[in-house]
Enzyme design. Structure first.
Site, mmCIF file in Angstrom:
data_model
loop_
_atom_site.group_PDB
_atom_site.id
_atom_site.type_symbol
_atom_site.label_atom_id
_atom_site.label_comp_id
_atom_site.label_asym_id
_atom_site.label_seq_id
_atom_site.Cartn_x
_atom_site.Cartn_y
_atom_site.Cartn_z
ATOM 1 N N ASP A 128 0.855 -1.187 0.000
ATOM 2 C CA ASP A 128 0.000 0.000 0.000
ATOM 3 C C ASP A 128 0.894 1.241 0.000
ATOM 4 O O ASP A 128 1.499 1.582 1.026
ATOM 5 C CB ASP A 128 -0.900 0.007 1.241
ATOM 6 C CG ASP A 128 -2.050 -0.987 1.140
ATOM 7 O OD1 ASP A 128 -1.909 -1.974 0.388
ATOM 8 O OD2 ASP A 128 -3.063 -0.789 1.828
ATOM 9 N N LYS A 190 -6.785 3.498 -3.349
ATOM 10 C CA LYS A 190 -7.191 3.465 -1.941
ATOM 11 C C LYS A 190 -7.473 4.885 -1.486
ATOM 12 O O LYS A 190 -6.729 5.810 -1.818
ATOM 13 C CB LYS A 190 -6.067 2.816 -1.122
ATOM 14 C CG LYS A 190 -6.292 2.783 0.387
ATOM 15 C CD LYS A 190 -5.119 2.073 1.058
ATOM 16 C CE LYS A 190 -5.142 2.212 2.564
ATOM 17 N NZ LYS A 190 -4.006 1.527 3.212
ATOM 18 N N LYS A 218 -10.123 0.362 -2.730
ATOM 19 C CA LYS A 218 -10.045 0.057 -1.298
ATOM 20 C C LYS A 218 -10.470 1.288 -0.513
ATOM 21 O O LYS A 218 -9.942 2.381 -0.721
ATOM 22 C CB LYS A 218 -8.630 -0.359 -0.904
ATOM 23 C CG LYS A 218 -8.473 -0.599 0.617
ATOM 24 C CD LYS A 218 -7.078 -1.085 0.965
ATOM 25 C CE LYS A 218 -6.851 -1.124 2.468
ATOM 26 N NZ LYS A 218 -5.505 -1.615 2.851
#
Length: 250
Positions: A128, A190, A218
């Site tokens: 991430d 994300k 996400k």
């Protein structure tokens, strides 16, 4: 309501697989609260997360134990704790995940690429990364693209999630960042680190519309209840990041 079928639906038998996996564990079930009906639908979509600077080994090991027990998608930690997580999750389907360029995204792209390479080699299956928010706000889209491409290339096929930090962006910047992430080859966009606002239904819908089927979404930051998480999934999220995952599913 239940998550609908199609691209965002759960594969048939996921919950049965989770139950079967738990039967073979030596840890007493009394240590864990049972899954709720809604939690059983949600668990396979959760990234169980602990990113505080003072996280302890005991907390990290507990995080992994919970992820194995409930069948979460991944355990997301800082690079320091990644080797511990990789070892603790060995033999399970839960994916070790490390953050890159966290939390500001301000490191030089060469530094982020090196961090991603080290984590991929150490056993991370997902990364991430925080995008270069400064460059994005400065309108330096070419740099933002190269920054993400460097991490994707260094990841050697591991899934990269591009953290856009939507709480700091205008609508136009969110759209631009999402398009750049897709172009760079990120598997997910994300919403947030959780430090500058959290996931909203509006942002998830915007990212879903912008990414289409080329990239998954996400949602993370400020997700405290199962109902909130399921609402974000219905809005278009494929994965949920949360530090309170156990509370969401029990």
């Amino acid at each position: 309501g239940a998550v609908q079928g199609g691209r965002r639906g759960l594969a048939a038998g996921v919950f049965d697989t989770m139950v079967t996996a738990r039967k073979g564990r030596s840890k007493p079930a009394a240590k864990f609260r049972p899954l709720s009906k809604a939690g059983a639908r949600l668990a396979p979509l959760l990234d169980h997360t602990l990113l505080t600077a003072d996280a302890s080994r005991k907390q990290i090991l507990r995080l992994c134990e919970e992820a194995r027990q409930y069948g979460f998608a991944a355990v997301c930690v800082t690079p320091y704790w990644l080797p511990v997580v990789v070892q603790a999750l060995k033999g399970s389907e839960v994916k070790p995940c490390a953050v890159i360029g966290f939390p500001l995204g301000a490191s030089p792209l060469e530094t982020k690429a090196h961090e991603a390479r080290v984590c991929a080699r150490a056993g991370a299956r997902e990364l991430d990364m925080v995008v270069s928010i400064s460059a994005l706000k400065d309108g330096a889209h070419d740099y933002v693209l190269r920054d993400m491409q460097a991490v994707v290339q260094a990841a050697k096929g591991k899934a990269v999630k591009a953290i856009l930090e939507t709480g700091l962006l205008t609508r136009a910047e969110k759209i631009a960042a999402c398009k750049l992430a897709v172009q760079a080859g990120a598997r997910f966009v994300k919403t947030s680190t959780g430090l500058n606002g959290g996931a909203t239904v509006q942002d998830v819908r915007l990212l879903r519309r912008t990414a289409g089927d080329r990239c998954r979404v996400k949602a993370s930051g400020g997700i405290r209840t199962c109902a909130q998480a399921l609402t974000l999934i219905r809005a278009g999220a494929d994965r949920i990041g949360a530090s309170s995952s156990v509370a969401l599913v029990t």
